[in-house]
Motif scaffolding. Structure first.
Motif, short mmCIF file in Angstrom:
data_model
loop_
_atom_site.label_atom_id
_atom_site.label_comp_id
_atom_site.label_asym_id
_atom_site.label_seq_id
_atom_site.Cartn_x
_atom_site.Cartn_y
_atom_site.Cartn_z
N SER A 19 0.83 -1.20 0.00
CA SER A 19 0.00 0.00 0.00
C SER A 19 0.87 1.26 0.00
CB SER A 19 -0.96 0.00 1.19
OG SER A 19 -0.26 0.15 2.39
N ARG A 24 -3.74 4.25 -5.14
CA ARG A 24 -5.01 3.87 -5.75
C ARG A 24 -5.77 5.11 -6.23
NH1 ARG A 24 -7.39 -1.28 -3.84
NH2 ARG A 24 -5.76 -2.40 -2.75
N ALA A 25 -6.80 4.88 -7.01
CA ALA A 25 -7.56 5.98 -7.62
C ALA A 25 -8.16 6.92 -6.59
CB ALA A 25 -8.66 5.41 -8.51
N GLU A 26 -8.66 6.38 -5.49
CA GLU A 26 -9.27 7.23 -4.47
C GLU A 26 -8.26 8.24 -3.91
OE1 GLU A 26 -9.46 3.89 -4.52
OE2 GLU A 26 -11.57 3.67 -5.11
N GLU A 27 -7.04 7.77 -3.69
CA GLU A 27 -6.01 8.67 -3.16
C GLU A 27 -5.54 9.66 -4.22
OE1 GLU A 27 -1.79 8.54 -0.70
OE2 GLU A 27 -2.78 6.65 -1.20
N TYR A 40 -8.86 7.35 -12.33
CA TYR A 40 -8.64 6.08 -13.03
C TYR A 40 -8.06 6.33 -14.41
CZ TYR A 40 -10.82 2.93 -9.67
OH TYR A 40 -11.09 2.18 -8.55
N ILE A 43 -4.41 7.05 -13.97
CA ILE A 43 -3.71 5.82 -13.63
C ILE A 43 -3.50 4.96 -14.88
CG2 ILE A 43 -3.94 3.61 -12.40
CD1 ILE A 43 -5.12 5.23 -10.06
N GLY A 60 -5.77 -0.27 -11.84
CA GLY A 60 -6.36 0.51 -10.76
C GLY A 60 -5.36 1.04 -9.75
N ARG A 61 -4.08 0.73 -9.94
CA ARG A 61 -3.03 1.22 -9.04
C ARG A 61 -1.84 1.63 -9.88
NH1 ARG A 61 -2.96 -3.78 -4.77
NH2 ARG A 61 -5.21 -3.92 -4.63
N ARG A 64 3.66 4.54 -6.68
CA ARG A 64 3.59 5.84 -6.01
C ARG A 64 4.76 6.74 -6.40
NH1 ARG A 64 0.71 7.39 -1.63
NH2 ARG A 64 0.06 5.25 -1.23
#
Length: 84
Positions: A19, A24-27, A40, A43, A60-61, A64
């Motif tokens: 992690s 991820r898309a939300e972050e 998305y 990404i 989807g990821r 970072r």
């Protein structure tokens, strides 16, 4: 500690590491103040760039470190000959 407890602990450590390694898309949406749907899309674009360079990507990821480099970098990546 029982063997299953040790295995669960190791599994949680791996999940935490991953992690931290991927965003991820939300972050992405939160950091960039955009919709999750647009996150998305970003990404997918970044993963396509990584894939073109020969890296394995996860839907989807995105890595970072690569995300931070592309979003916050002062020097954008060089374009290939013939690209606008």
């Amino acid at each position: 500690m029982f063997r299953t407890d040790l295995a669960n602990t190791e599994h949680r450590k791996e999940q935490m590491y991953m992690s931290e390694k991927f965003i991820r898309a939300e972050e992405v949406a939160e950091v960039m103040e955009i919709s999750v749907a647009y996150a998305y899309k970003i990404i997918r674009k970044l993963n396509q760039e990584l894939s073109d360079k020969g890296f394995i990507t996860v839907t989807g990821r995105v890595n970072r470190e690569y995300f931070n480099e592309r979003v916050y970098s002062v020097n954008p990546p060089k374009k290939k000959a013939g690209e606008e």
